[in-house]
Enzyme design. Structure first.
Site, PDB file in Angstrom:
ATOM      1  N   GLY A  45       0.839  -1.192   0.000  1.00  0.00           N
ATOM      2  CA  GLY A  45       0.000   0.000   0.000  1.00  0.00           C
ATOM      3  C   GLY A  45       0.870   1.237   0.000  1.00  0.00           C
ATOM      4  N   GLN A  50       2.832   9.969   2.006  1.00  0.00           N
ATOM      5  CA  GLN A  50       4.156   9.342   1.934  1.00  0.00           C
ATOM      6  C   GLN A  50       4.962   9.815   0.730  1.00  0.00           C
ATOM      7  OE1 GLN A  50       2.415   5.156   2.512  1.00  0.00           O
ATOM      8  NE2 GLN A  50       4.400   4.996   3.531  1.00  0.00           N
ATOM      9  N   CYS A  93       6.429  -0.373   7.409  1.00  0.00           N
ATOM     10  CA  CYS A  93       6.006   0.817   6.669  1.00  0.00           C
ATOM     11  C   CYS A  93       7.158   1.300   5.804  1.00  0.00           C
ATOM     12  CB  CYS A  93       5.587   1.918   7.649  1.00  0.00           C
ATOM     13  SG  CYS A  93       5.014   3.416   6.829  1.00  0.00           S
ATOM     14  N   LEU A  94       6.842   1.644   4.568  1.00  0.00           N
ATOM     15  CA  LEU A  94       7.874   2.123   3.639  1.00  0.00           C
ATOM     16  C   LEU A  94       8.508   3.425   4.140  1.00  0.00           C
ATOM     17  CD1 LEU A  94       6.030   1.391   0.270  1.00  0.00           C
ATOM     18  CD2 LEU A  94       7.964   0.116   1.246  1.00  0.00           C
ATOM     19  N   HIS A 135      -3.920   0.786   8.169  1.00  0.00           N
ATOM     20  CA  HIS A 135      -2.570   1.365   8.155  1.00  0.00           C
ATOM     21  C   HIS A 135      -2.518   2.576   7.218  1.00  0.00           C
ATOM     22  CE1 HIS A 135       1.986   0.886   7.994  1.00  0.00           C
ATOM     23  NE2 HIS A 135       1.757   1.642   6.935  1.00  0.00           N
ATOM     24  N   GLU A 136      -3.081   2.423   6.018  1.00  0.00           N
ATOM     25  CA  GLU A 136      -3.053   3.532   5.041  1.00  0.00           C
ATOM     26  C   GLU A 136      -3.927   4.691   5.514  1.00  0.00           C
ATOM     27  OE1 GLU A 136      -0.793   3.328   3.112  1.00  0.00           O
ATOM     28  OE2 GLU A 136      -0.501   1.171   3.067  1.00  0.00           O
ATOM     29  N   HIS A 139      -2.219   7.004   7.824  1.00  0.00           N
ATOM     30  CA  HIS A 139      -1.293   7.953   7.169  1.00  0.00           C
ATOM     31  C   HIS A 139      -2.016   9.258   6.823  1.00  0.00           C
ATOM     32  CE1 HIS A 139       2.545   5.932   6.656  1.00  0.00           C
ATOM     33  NE2 HIS A 139       1.976   4.851   6.154  1.00  0.00           N
TER      34      HIS A 139
HETATM   35  O1  GNR Z   1       4.317  -2.667   2.421  1.00  0.00           O
HETATM   36  C1  GNR Z   1       3.702  -2.595   3.477  1.00  0.00           C
HETATM   37  N1  GNR Z   1       3.476  -3.723   4.194  1.00  0.00           N
HETATM   38  C2  GNR Z   1       2.649  -3.767   5.302  1.00  0.00           C
HETATM   39  C3  GNR Z   1       2.684  -4.902   6.094  1.00  0.00           C
HETATM   40  C4  GNR Z   1       1.872  -4.998   7.191  1.00  0.00           C
HETATM   41  C5  GNR Z   1       1.007  -3.996   7.506  1.00  0.00           C
HETATM   42  C6  GNR Z   1       0.959  -2.847   6.736  1.00  0.00           C
HETATM   43  C7  GNR Z   1       1.770  -2.737   5.637  1.00  0.00           C
HETATM   44  S1  GNR Z   1       1.688  -1.330   4.631  1.00  0.00           S
HETATM   45  C8  GNR Z   1       3.280  -1.266   3.980  1.00  0.00           C
HETATM   46  C9  GNR Z   1       3.400  -0.176   2.939  1.00  0.00           C
HETATM   47  C10 GNR Z   1       3.192   1.158   3.600  1.00  0.00           C
HETATM   48  O2  GNR Z   1       3.987   1.680   4.333  1.00  0.00           O
HETATM   49  N2  GNR Z   1       2.051   1.746   3.389  1.00  0.00           N
HETATM   50  O3  GNR Z   1       1.771   2.912   3.992  1.00  0.00           O
HETATM   51 NI    NI Z   2       2.968   2.943   5.822  1.00  0.00          NI
END
Ligand code: GNR
Ligand code: NI
Length: 167
Positions: A45, A50, A93-94, A135-136, A139
């Site tokens: 995601g 980001q 998270c990236l 999670h997204e 953000h």
């Molecule tokens: O790539 C991603 N893997 C992930 C693994 C477990 C829970 C959430 C994520 S999201 C993350 C990519 C990201 O940072 N999206 O904002």
């Molecule tokens: Ni993230």
């Protein structure tokens, strides 16, 4: 075009993002660029904050990892409502490279959103997709997963990331 992914502690990751009101060509370009950036970074995601865009939208593709895998999904102006149950998942998270920690989330959610043409949509999600959507969505409110952890864990991670910067 691939975009640059901001890394913690960039202050732009902590802003509350603004609603999308123009469903035009530049929005479509941004969505395409975000998908390209997500695939290049091998994430599941990517949210607009980001890549330095303070807008309420994100893209998700679970790839190999889930039920609705290998399908690019776009969510604009999303609103999440919780469903039954809680789940714990090891998140990364990236924007916080090198850190993974278990985070508590709702197991089932409903997401209302608009598609790239501005049309209202609704979807129910569970499992990894529900985790990724939460999670997204965080953000968009300037919340990183490390902020869901206990203060002690958070301190340890901040110390580790600080070290990585000063090395
Ligand atoms: O790539 C991603 N893997 C992930 C693994 C477990 C829970 C959430 C994520 S999201 C993350 C990519 C990201 O940072 N999206 O904002
Ligand atoms: Ni993230």
């Amino acid at each position: 075009m691939k975009l640059e992914i901001l890394k913690y502690p960039d202050p732009r990751l902590s802003l509350k993002a603004q609603p999308v009101d123009k469903f035009d060509g530049s929005l479509h370009q941004l969505l395409n660029d975000m998908a390209e950036t997500m695939y290049a970074a091998e994430g599941i995601g990517l949210a607009a904050p980001q890549v330095g865009k303070s807008l309420r939208l994100f893209v998700v593709d679970l790839g190999e990892h889930g039920e609705s895998s290998g399908k690019l999904m776009e969510f604009i102006n999303p609103v999440l409502s919780r469903g039954e149950g809680t789940t714990t998942f090891e998140e990364g998270c990236l924007s916080v490279p090198g850190v993974t920690e278990e985070v508590d989330r709702f197991e089932n959610i409903t997401i209302s959103f608009q598609d790239r043409n501005g049309k209202a949509q609704e979807m129910m999600a569970q499992g990894l997709l529900a985790v990724a959507l939460q999670h997204e969505n965080d953000h968009l409110d300037g919340v990183l997963f490390v902020e869901k952890l206990s203060p002690m864990k958070r301190r340890l991670i901040k110390k580790k990331l600080q070290k990585a910067v000063t090395l």
